[in-house]
Structure formats: structure tokens, C-alpha cells
Scaffold this motif. Structure first.
Motif, PDB file in Angstrom:
ATOM      1  N   UNK A   1      -2.028 -36.611  44.680  1.00  0.00           N
ATOM      2  CA  UNK A   1      -1.635 -36.797  46.078  1.00  0.00           C
ATOM      3  C   UNK A   1      -0.254 -36.211  46.339  1.00  0.00           C
ATOM      4  N   UNK A   2       0.654 -36.423  45.401  1.00  0.00           N
ATOM      5  CA  UNK A   2       2.012 -35.896  45.542  1.00  0.00           C
ATOM      6  C   UNK A   2       2.007 -34.368  45.515  1.00  0.00           C
ATOM      7  N   UNK A   3       1.173 -33.816  44.659  1.00  0.00           N
ATOM      8  CA  UNK A   3       1.061 -32.360  44.586  1.00  0.00           C
ATOM      9  C   UNK A   3       0.541 -31.782  45.905  1.00  0.00           C
ATOM     10  N   UNK A   4      -0.391 -32.491  46.515  1.00  0.00           N
ATOM     11  CA  UNK A   4      -0.909 -32.043  47.808  1.00  0.00           C
ATOM     12  C   UNK A   4       0.188 -32.053  48.868  1.00  0.00           C
ATOM     13  N   UNK A   5       1.014 -33.096  48.852  1.00  0.00           N
ATOM     14  CA  UNK A   5       2.118 -33.172  49.815  1.00  0.00           C
ATOM     15  C   UNK A   5       3.099 -32.023  49.595  1.00  0.00           C
ATOM     16  N   UNK A   6       3.394 -31.719  48.340  1.00  0.00           N
ATOM     17  CA  UNK A   6       4.306 -30.621  48.026  1.00  0.00           C
ATOM     18  C   UNK A   6       3.714 -29.287  48.464  1.00  0.00           C
ATOM     19  N   UNK A   7       2.428 -29.101  48.164  1.00  0.00           N
ATOM     20  CA  UNK A   7       1.760 -27.848  48.558  1.00  0.00           C
ATOM     21  C   UNK A   7       1.796 -27.672  50.077  1.00  0.00           C
TER      22      UNK A   7
END
Length: 384
Positions: A181-187
Motif C-alpha cells: 500500500x505504501x509503495x502504491x502511495x509513493x508511485x
């Protein structure tokens, strides 16, 4: 207004991506520009998320190692449990033969030997023979009990290890989901950025700075603090204990069977500085039920925030102590995730143990803790 915004954003980008930005420089830039442009706040948030992503990844690595260790332990426990089960089966069969012999009267015939004694020599031989049989019977019955007890212990230990492994796997899954989920926010944030490559580079630099400078510095502070806090109760409760400048380390009061341990944040800072020069760079303060420690060393800013609470070692009500719970850790203005907090809490004990003060006259038990602005109170009672 528009051209001013673009100039401000451009100045920010120049500072952020000049190639010389360390974690401290990034934090200072974000602090100075946040609120004047929306870009700074978003960039700072992206960098913080990148740091948190790095730390969650480290937690996943720790969980993987822990899981592998538990699996090895479970495999060994399974082998031990199987061996114990085999031994218990053999002991049960032997014990069953002994019990059957008594129930069917086979031992009665042995006692009949007593009536066939014709001499003192015969008596000695018969008594030795009967004693040998009784010893073997008792040994068989005791062996069955011991084997059964060991099997239960091995099985219980195996079940506990299996439960721990299941919880570890569950924690791994939760952290993986959180990481995704955090990676999606960063992307998504990078997709909105016109300088995504440079932002990613700054995220990499921040993670590297934290790994090479931040972690060692935090460990140094935590280690020094844990050591000093172990000495604190003795310094407060020993009338001869003085801090730098001849001021008392704190105040210990005894009223009948009740006692209290009081220290102000000023006294704590003086005590810590006396224990280690490292604390010249960081100050503690008590406010609003919280303990806040902040400072700067070699351009690196650290912040620790938490509280003290009554807890029990191993859940045993007879073993109360004052536990420190960390609520927030910041490195150069960037907040670290709870996984980092948990890792530091496991590695370093910042608890206070006034009941361990060595005194032939006082045996104390902790009953509570109160934190007011400027002072920490620990409530105690005499253990009779």
C-alpha cells in the motif's frame, strides 16, 4: 502570484536536488518551505514514506530470519516430542505389566516365599530378591509418570512454538500488505511529480543516510540511555548521590509503608549529562503526560517521544516495573514507522526499576507512575 509560486518551487527543487542534500538538509528545506508552496510538503511526505518503506522492508527481513529460526526450533521440538512419545509408550507398557501383575496376584506368590524360609541365610536372599522386584516396580511406575510429564512438556512447547510461528507469518503478511500500500502511495506521488527521477534519488540518499548515520546514532543514544536509567533509582534513593554542581539527583520520600520517587526534567538532564557527555546534545522534558527528548549532533536532528507506564515482567503481578513506551521517533524531521520503534524497544530496555535498588533495609514494590509538566513521580510501597 503565479510567477512567485514558480520561483519558490524552483528554488526548492534546486535545494532538494543539488546533489549535496543529506537527510538534515532535506529536512531543513522541507521545514523552511512547507506552507509557502504545496510542492515542499508533498516532497517531504514522499521522502518520509520512502524512509518508512525502507524500514518496513528491514522489518520483513527480521521477520524472515525469525521465521526460519522458529521453523528450525519446531523441527527439533518435533523430534524431541516423538522421542518422548516413544519413551512414554515403552514406560506405559512396562507400568501396565507391573500393574497387571499386582492385579492378577502374581506378586502374591512372591510374598509366599517368606513362608518357605528355613534359615537366616534364606531370609536374606528372599528379602534381597523381593526388594529388587519392588524397586524395579517403583522405577517402572515412576518412569511412566516422568515420561508422560516430559511428553506433555514437549508437546506444550511445540504448540507454543507453532503459535509463535503462525503469529510471525501473520505479521509478515500484514507488513507485506502495508508495504504494498505504501509503495502504491509513493508511485502515485512520483507520477504527479515532474522530477520523479530526482525525487527517487533523494529517497535513496535519505535511506542511505539513515542506514549509515541515523541508525548508529540512535543506537548509541538508546544504549547510553538504557545504561543511565538503570543507575537512576540508586542515585535518587541514595542520600549521598549528587549530580554535577552538587544538586540532588532527585527526591525519595518515605511515609509509613508508602514511598515516592520524584525527579524533575532538569534533574534528569543533569544526571544524564553526569553519566555520559553524549547527553550534552540532547535535552529531556516532561509535559502533558509525555517525555520528549530532542537535540542535534553533528547536524543530525533526533527526537524521541514516549511515556512511562506500570507494567509486569512476564505478566507476573508480583514483578511490577516502570516501562517506557515509545510513541514517536524522528530522524532529521522525518517520522520513523512503528516497526522501527518496536525494533528499538526490543533491543533496548528504557524501563526504571526502583525495586532493584540494593538496600538491606528497604524492599520496595512499584505501585504506579505519574507524569506532570516538569516532574516524574514513581509511587512505591514497602514490600513486607
Amino acid at each position: 502570484m503565479r510567477w512567485r509560486t514558480w520561483i519558490s518551487a524552483g528554488a526548492l527543487l534546486a535545494l532538494l536536488w543539488s546533489g549535496t542534500g543529506t537527510g538534515a538538509a532535506l529536512a531543513e528545506t522541507a521545514r523552511s518551505e512547507t506552507g509557502r508552496t504545496g510542492m515542499a510538503a508533498e516532497d517531504k511526505l514522499l521522502l518520509e514514506k520512502g524512509l518508512q518503506l525502507y524500514e518496513i522492508d528491514q522489518e520483513l527481513a527480521r521477520i524472515t530470519v525469525q521465521e526460519a529460526g522458529l521453523q528450525e526450533k519446531i523441527a527439533a521440538a518435533q523430534r524431541d516430542a516423538e522421542a518422548a512419545r516413544t519413551a512414554a509408550d515403552e514406560a506405559r507398557k512396562h507400568a501396565a505389566r507391573v500393574i497387571r501383575a499386582y492385579n492378577m496376584g502374581e506378586r502374591d506368590s512372591l510374598w509366599g516365599l517368606l513362608f518357605s524360609i528355613r534359615s537366616f541365610k534364606d531370609a536374606l536372599v528372599v528379602m534381597d530378591y523381593l526388594q529388587m522386584i519392588l524397586v524395579r516396580d517403583r522405577k517402572a511406575l515412576k518412569g511412566h509418570t516422568a515420561a508422560w510429564t516430559e511428553l506433555k512438556a514437549k508437546t506444550a512447547g511445540l504448540e507454543e512454538d507453532a503459535a509463535r510461528l503462525a503469529e510471525t507469518k501473520s505479521r509478515y503478511i500484514r507488513q507485506r500488505e502495508r508495504m504494498a500500500a505504501l509503495q502504491q502511495e509513493i508511485d502515485a506521488g512520483l507520477a504527479r511529480s515532474a522530477e520523479a527521477d530526482k525525487v527517487q534519488e533523494e529517497m535513496r540518499k535519505l535511506s542511505q543516510s539513515w542506514r549509515e548515520e541515523g541508525i548508529p546514532l540512535f543506537r548509541t543514544y538508546f544504549r547510553a540511555l538504557a545504561k543511565a536509567l538503570k543507575e537512576l533509582p540508586d542515585a535518587v534513593m541514595n542520600p549521598g548521590a549528587q549530580t554535577t554542581g552538587g544538586k540532588p539527583a532527585g527526591q525519595f520520600m518515605l511515609d509509613g509503608l508508602n514511598a515516592s520517587f520524584r525527579i524533575t526534567d532538569g534533574q534528569l538532564n543533569a544526571f544524564l549529562l553526569e553519566q555520559n557527555e553524549l547527553f550534552r546534545h540532547i535535552r529531556f522534558r516532561f509535559e502533558d503526560g509525555r517525555i520528549i527528548a530532542s537535540g542535534t549532533q553533528d547536524g543530525t536532528e533526533v527526537l524521541l517521544e514516549g511515556r512511562y507506564e506500570l507494567a509486569y515482567k512476564g505478566g507476573d503481578p508480583a514483578k511490577p516495573y516502570i516501562r517506557f513506551r515509545t510513541g514517536k521517533l524522528e530522524y532529521n524531521g522525518f517520522q520513523l514507522p512503528d516497526t522501527t520503534i518496536e525494533a528499538f524497544e526490543k533491543e533496548f530496555d528504557l524501563g526504571i526499576y526502583p525495586q532493584l535498588v540494593s538496600s538491606p533495609f528497604l524492599k520496595l514494590q512499584v505501585t504506579g507512575v505519574e507524569l506532570e509538566t516538569g516532574a516524574l513521580h514513581i509511587l512505591l510501597k514497602l514490600a513486607l
